[in-house]
Design an enzyme around this catalytic site. Structure first.
Site, PDB file in Angstrom:
ATOM      1  N   GLU A 128       0.846  -1.198   0.000  1.00 28.03           N
ATOM      2  CA  GLU A 128       0.000   0.000   0.000  1.00 28.03           C
ATOM      3  C   GLU A 128       0.879   1.245   0.000  1.00 28.03           C
ATOM      4  O   GLU A 128       1.929   1.255   0.655  1.00 28.03           O
ATOM      5  CB  GLU A 128      -0.881  -0.036   1.249  1.00 28.03           C
ATOM      6  CG  GLU A 128      -2.251   0.534   1.068  1.00 28.03           C
ATOM      7  CD  GLU A 128      -3.121  -0.226   0.063  1.00 28.03           C
ATOM      8  OE1 GLU A 128      -3.283   0.293  -1.059  1.00 28.03           O
ATOM      9  OE2 GLU A 128      -3.621  -1.306   0.398  1.00 28.03           O
ATOM     10  N   THR A 182       2.771   2.182  -2.173  1.00 31.76           N
ATOM     11  CA  THR A 182       4.063   1.812  -2.746  1.00 31.76           C
ATOM     12  C   THR A 182       4.166   2.232  -4.212  1.00 31.76           C
ATOM     13  O   THR A 182       5.268   2.386  -4.724  1.00 31.76           O
ATOM     14  CB  THR A 182       4.252   0.278  -2.689  1.00 31.76           C
ATOM     15  OG1 THR A 182       3.055  -0.316  -3.175  1.00 31.76           O
ATOM     16  CG2 THR A 182       4.508  -0.188  -1.271  1.00 31.76           C
ATOM     17  N   SER A 212     -27.563   0.534 -19.326  1.00 31.45           N
ATOM     18  CA  SER A 212     -27.054   0.057 -18.033  1.00 31.45           C
ATOM     19  C   SER A 212     -28.218  -0.499 -17.225  1.00 31.45           C
ATOM     20  O   SER A 212     -29.136   0.238 -16.859  1.00 31.45           O
ATOM     21  CB  SER A 212     -26.410   1.225 -17.266  1.00 31.45           C
ATOM     22  OG  SER A 212     -26.350   0.899 -15.887  1.00 31.45           O
ATOM     23  N   SER A 267     -12.936  -1.293  -7.056  1.00 29.59           N
ATOM     24  CA  SER A 267     -12.662  -0.868  -8.430  1.00 29.59           C
ATOM     25  C   SER A 267     -13.682  -1.330  -9.460  1.00 29.59           C
ATOM     26  O   SER A 267     -13.348  -1.968 -10.454  1.00 29.59           O
ATOM     27  CB  SER A 267     -11.272  -1.348  -8.857  1.00 29.59           C
ATOM     28  OG  SER A 267     -10.384  -0.308  -8.660  1.00 29.59           O
ATOM     29  N   ASP A 289      -5.381  -0.965 -10.666  1.00 32.62           N
ATOM     30  CA  ASP A 289      -6.755  -1.477 -10.733  1.00 32.62           C
ATOM     31  C   ASP A 289      -7.061  -2.085 -12.098  1.00 32.62           C
ATOM     32  O   ASP A 289      -7.600  -3.192 -12.195  1.00 32.62           O
ATOM     33  CB  ASP A 289      -7.759  -0.357 -10.446  1.00 32.62           C
ATOM     34  CG  ASP A 289      -7.559   0.236  -9.065  1.00 32.62           C
ATOM     35  OD1 ASP A 289      -6.792  -0.345  -8.273  1.00 32.62           O
ATOM     36  OD2 ASP A 289      -8.159   1.290  -8.782  1.00 32.62           O
TER      37      ASP A 289
HETATM   38  P1  ADP Z   1     -14.908   2.179  -7.532  1.00 38.74           P
HETATM   39  O1  ADP Z   1     -14.012   2.268  -6.353  1.00 38.74           O
HETATM   40  O2  ADP Z   1     -15.941   1.119  -7.329  1.00 38.74           O
HETATM   41  O3  ADP Z   1     -14.165   2.069  -8.814  1.00 38.74           O
HETATM   42  P2  ADP Z   1     -15.627   4.675  -8.698  1.00 38.74           P
HETATM   43  O4  ADP Z   1     -16.310   5.880  -8.146  1.00 38.74           O
HETATM   44  O5  ADP Z   1     -14.266   4.826  -9.236  1.00 38.74           O
HETATM   45  O6  ADP Z   1     -15.694   3.567  -7.571  1.00 38.74           O
HETATM   46  O7  ADP Z   1     -16.502   4.058  -9.879  1.00 38.74           O
HETATM   47  C1  ADP Z   1     -17.880   3.892  -9.712  1.00 38.74           C
HETATM   48  C2  ADP Z   1     -18.575   4.351 -10.979  1.00 38.74           C
HETATM   49  O8  ADP Z   1     -18.370   3.378 -12.018  1.00 38.74           O
HETATM   50  C3  ADP Z   1     -20.060   4.463 -10.819  1.00 38.74           C
HETATM   51  O9  ADP Z   1     -20.441   5.728 -10.334  1.00 38.74           O
HETATM   52  C4  ADP Z   1     -20.552   4.232 -12.242  1.00 38.74           C
HETATM   53  O10 ADP Z   1     -20.427   5.413 -13.016  1.00 38.74           O
HETATM   54  C5  ADP Z   1     -19.552   3.216 -12.780  1.00 38.74           C
HETATM   55  N1  ADP Z   1     -20.062   1.851 -12.540  1.00 38.74           N
HETATM   56  C6  ADP Z   1     -19.481   0.879 -11.807  1.00 38.74           C
HETATM   57  N2  ADP Z   1     -20.228  -0.247 -11.804  1.00 38.74           N
HETATM   58  C7  ADP Z   1     -21.300   0.015 -12.554  1.00 38.74           C
HETATM   59  C8  ADP Z   1     -22.474  -0.737 -12.930  1.00 38.74           C
HETATM   60  N3  ADP Z   1     -22.655  -1.995 -12.498  1.00 38.74           N
HETATM   61  N4  ADP Z   1     -23.359  -0.141 -13.727  1.00 38.74           N
HETATM   62  C9  ADP Z   1     -23.192   1.121 -14.160  1.00 38.74           C
HETATM   63  N5  ADP Z   1     -22.135   1.873 -13.831  1.00 38.74           N
HETATM   64  C10 ADP Z   1     -21.197   1.348 -13.043  1.00 38.74           C
HETATM   65 MG    MG Z   2     -12.721   3.499  -9.472  1.00 39.98          MG
END
Ligand code: ADP
Ligand code: MG
Length: 376
Positions: free
Chosen positions: A31, A33, A65, A122, A169
């Site tokens: 972490e 790193t 979606s 992620s 990621d």
């Molecule tokens: P994480 O840590 O989970 O990557 P982020 O904020 O970087 O969090 O990413 C989350 C974003 O990715 C959501 O707000 C959406 O825009 C998109 N996303 C992730 N999973 C989905 C899904 N199953 N359906 C639609 N959008 C998604």
């Molecule tokens: Mg993300």
């Protein structure tokens, strides 16, 4: 999930496409790193995004979606960027492929996922990797190298989503392999698979659901500390530092910078120790290093918070094999390596005690190390 996608795709477009998937990820150890030229140690998990996709012979992308219940159409030129955040991840991937000289034409898509959003697993990298992998297969004869697919996802975050992330990621989502973790050298980009098949143990994430927003940009301050110490030592990054080197300049740097560098140097060794231990199937040593990382993140790097330290203490009290903060800190999850027979008691205890103290339960995610980007 796949059946739901198929039904939806057929209902909307009256045809059948090809299914692809890519996964969320954990990072077992390593972490803070990445920006020190060190190692991270992620793996893909059994929670993923799946998409059905079919070229539609136009210059438009039409995508639905399922989870957000929204339909978006966009063109493939730079000015066609959609308003919806979720669609920008897909648009960004298309654009980054095109910018690199790859081909993307119009397609229809329906997708869904079961990675909790924003929990540190992620989901966004999984979404990018799923589409990058698919568009490489559908339009580019798989000519784009896998590492480049990860970079396409990373550039998407940088250029279309305003997130200045590293490569871990997307790398983990693209390269993930069942029963294996990957040690990625953030300096050279080289990586190696290590067996991770903890029979008799489970991996459990406890999401504190807290995120402390801190005012004075603690992340940048940590980076600056590391850079100051490296500069004092006359090296590029702390990757090349040893404890002896650090001790030789102890009097010339602040106590705080000393502690920050001590964590980073220790963390490099802990990743290497974990790799050795995994080659021997020694999960008890893996667990010990996880606790050491937590202590370092909490006391020396000072990126923990009360709630995460509390969850770590509960793990220790319950006899959990290993436990630590996962991610940058100041909130989010702990990752725990737990013996099967302790699992249920640990979860119940953590839920009860955390709720009694903070008024809400942590969220619990059991994860299994699984394949990354793939055709279904
Ligand atoms: P994480 O840590 O989970 O990557 P982020 O904020 O970087 O969090 O990413 C989350 C974003 O990715 C959501 O707000 C959406 O825009 C998109 N996303 C992730 N999973 C989905 C899904 N199953 N359906 C639609 N959008 C998604
Ligand atoms: Mg993300």
């Amino acid at each position: 999930m796949e059946n739901k996608i198929k039904k939806e795709f057929n209902g909307r477009f009256g045809k059948e496409g090809q299914l692809y998937a890519s996964s969320g990820r954990i990072n077992l150890i390593g972490e803070h790193t990445d920006y020190n030229g060190g190692f991270v140690f992620p793996g893909a998990i059994d929670k993923y995004i799946a998409a059905e996709i079919l070229p539609n012979g136009t210059d438009k992308v039409r995508v639905y979606s399922i989870d957000i219940d929204e339909y978006v159409e966009f063109g493939l030129k730079e000015e066609d960027v959609p308003d919806q955040q979720w669609a920008r991840y897909i648009f960004g991937v298309c654009r980054e492929i095109i910018k690199r000289g790859g081909k993307v034409e119009g397609f229809d898509a329906v997708f869904a996922g079961n990675i909790p959003l924003g929990a540190g697993l992620s989901s966004s990298a999984a979404l990018e990797s799923c589409f990058a992998f698919a568009l490489n297969d559908l339009f580019n004869d798989n000519k784009i190298e896998k590492f480049e697919l990860a970079r396409i996802g990373q550039s998407t975050e940088h250029n279309y989503c305003g997130v200045n992330c590293g490569i871990m990621d997307q790398f983990a989502s693209v390269f993930g392999k069942k029963n294996h973790l990957m040690r990625l050298d953030c300096r050279s980009g080289e990586f190696e698979y290590f067996p991770f098949n903890p029979v008799g143990y489970k991996l459990v994430l406890l999401d504190s659901v807290v995120k402390h927003e801190l005012v004075d940009s603690p992340y940048n301050k940590r980076r600056q500390s590391c850079e100051r110490v490296a500069a004092k030592l006359g090296i590029d990054t702390l990757r090349d530092a040893t404890m002896e080197m650090l001790d030789s300049i102890k009097e010339d740097i602040s106590k705080e910078d000393y502690n920050r560098a001590k964590f980073v140097i220790g963390e490099k060794q802990r990743v290497l120790d974990v790799c050795d231990a995994l080659n021997k199937g020694d999960y008890e040593t893996v667990g010990k290093r996880m606790y050491e990382t937590h202590r370092g993140l909490s006391e020396d790097y000072e990126v923990s918070c009360e709630e995460l330290d509390f969850l770590n203490d509960i793990a220790k009290e319950c006899g959990v094999t290993g436990s630590r903060i996962m991610g940058g800190g100041f909130g989010g999850c702990t990752i725990n390596l737990v013996k099967d027979e302790l699992h249920d008691k640990f979860i119940t205890t953590a839920r009860d005690k955390f709720k009694a103290k903070y008024g809400h339960e942590p969220k619990v995610y059991d994860v299994v190390i699984s394949d990354g980007a793939r055709k279904l």
